[in-house]
Scaffold this active site. Structure first.
Site, PDB file in Angstrom:
ATOM      1  N   ASP A   1       0.822  -1.220   0.000  1.00  0.00           N
ATOM      2  CA  ASP A   1       0.000   0.000   0.000  1.00  0.00           C
ATOM      3  C   ASP A   1       0.851   1.263   0.000  1.00  0.00           C
ATOM      4  O   ASP A   1       0.607   2.195   0.780  1.00  0.00           O
ATOM      5  CB  ASP A   1      -0.933   0.026   1.218  1.00  0.00           C
ATOM      6  CG  ASP A   1      -1.688  -1.275   1.396  1.00  0.00           C
ATOM      7  OD1 ASP A   1      -2.252  -1.771   0.404  1.00  0.00           O
ATOM      8  OD2 ASP A   1      -1.712  -1.806   2.531  1.00  0.00           O
TER       9      ASP A   1
ATOM     10  N   GLU B   1     -11.172  -0.552  -3.406  1.00  0.00           N
ATOM     11  CA  GLU B   1     -10.443   0.016  -2.277  1.00  0.00           C
ATOM     12  C   GLU B   1      -9.243   0.803  -2.787  1.00  0.00           C
ATOM     13  O   GLU B   1      -9.071   0.995  -3.991  1.00  0.00           O
ATOM     14  CB  GLU B   1     -10.003  -1.087  -1.316  1.00  0.00           C
ATOM     15  CG  GLU B   1      -9.063  -2.117  -1.907  1.00  0.00           C
ATOM     16  CD  GLU B   1      -8.776  -3.263  -0.943  1.00  0.00           C
ATOM     17  OE1 GLU B   1      -9.485  -3.393   0.072  1.00  0.00           O
ATOM     18  OE2 GLU B   1      -7.836  -4.036  -1.221  1.00  0.00           O
TER      19      GLU B   1
END
Length: 317
Positions: free
Chosen positions: A35, A219
């Site tokens: 991420d 997401e």
């Protein structure tokens, strides 16, 4: 991901969608660095990533504006989380330069009271930290399953926002990452912020949700403005499967409506990648960082970079 989507995308004129054609490099960090977010300042280029071991927020630096990277081993950009949160549960950070000598970090962490993840802010006078957390989260979305994956954005009029995901897939529904039965919504929300970048103002607005090709969720949102078009990058499908991808949607205004590209930007198999996702573009949209899976047990995701070229409305992949 059905192959006809990529073929259709390459052949179709999409009047509202800027062209992106990505050149992939890496891995540029050969360590678990999921991420990732990128921050470019006059003083250097930085990347931040989800917790690893006892480090809440990992940090890497680049001496050459993103070509080569060095993981800052043992450095924790967020040594203390907010008093509402638990350590070692910090996901998907993003950092913005407020322009007044202060950097604002957005992160998600587990709330002991809400029993979900919440998104929150922290500030520092140094890009690498240490960041001091705010005492309260920005949003929890408890009934919807929690809030994760925050990312900051400043519009041309100076107004600040964050985008984040409502984590409906955490509520159950089966499958490798939840919500296999499609029972729960996993929308991307837009929250206006005060000028300080840490205080929310008004109510959040939903700007995107999953569609028929997105599997159980979307997401990892990241928002930029490119040549007058708002571009929302996101990932869809399960992060722990080969269907995970990097996609994007565009809109004429910040609140939408957003139109998804008919094919993702990166999928498994492109440039030898497996499950690319969690992309964060540079503010000008010409460069991005993202992760891809290199091992499934234990799940290990290295950081890669991509150079993106924009050529009007015709898309070539």
């Amino acid at each position: 991901m059905p192959s006809f989507r990529r073929t259709f995308f390459a052949l179709t004129y999409l009047a509202a969608l800027p062209l992106t054609c990505a050149t992939v490099n890496g891995p540029v960090i050969s360590a678990n660095f999921p991420d990732p977010a990128i921050l470019v300042t006059s003083g250097g280029t930085y990347a931040f990533a989800t917790n690893s071991g006892n480090i809440n927020i990992q940090v890497a630096t680049s001496p050459d504006r993103g070509v080569t990277w060095e993981l800052q081993s043992g450095v924790d950009a967020l040594p203390n989380v907010g008093p509402w949160a638990t350590i070692n549960s910090t996901w998907a950070p993003d950092v913005t330069d407020r322009g007044d000598g202060t950097f604002v970090m957005y992160y998600a962490a587990w709330s002991t009271s809400q029993k979900t993840h919440c998104v929150a802010a922290a500030t520092s006078i140094s890009a690498v930290g240490p960041y001091t957390p705010e005492s309260q989260p920005i949003a929890c979305q408890t009934a919807g399953g929690g809030a994760i994956d925050p990312a900051g954005f400043q519009d041309t009029n100076g107004t600040r926002y964050i985008v984040y995901k409502v984590d409906g897939s955490s509520l159950g529904g089966g499958g490798p990452c939840g919500n296999a039965n499609g029972e729960y919504s996993t929308p991307i929300m837009l929250q206006e912020m005060e000028a300080d970048g840490v205080t929310p103002t008004g109510e959040p607005v939903q700007i995107l949700d999953r569609g028929q090709y997105d599997g159980p969720l979307i997401e990892a949102p990241a928002l930029i403005l490119h040549n007058g078009t708002y571009v929302l990058f996101f990932s869809s499908n399960c992060y722990n499967t080969d269907l995970y991808d990097i996609s994007y949607a565009t809109a004429p205004s910040i609140s939408g409506p957003y139109t998804k590209a008919s094919s993702p930007l990166l999928i498994t198999g492109d440039d030898g990648l497996t499950a690319p996702g969690g992309a964060t573009p540079r503010l000008d949209g010409g460069f991005m960082v993202f992760h891809a899976t290199v091992n499934t047990d234990p799940l290990t995701r290295y950081m890669y970079t991509a150079t993106a070229t924009w050529n009007g409305t015709i898309v070539s992949v």
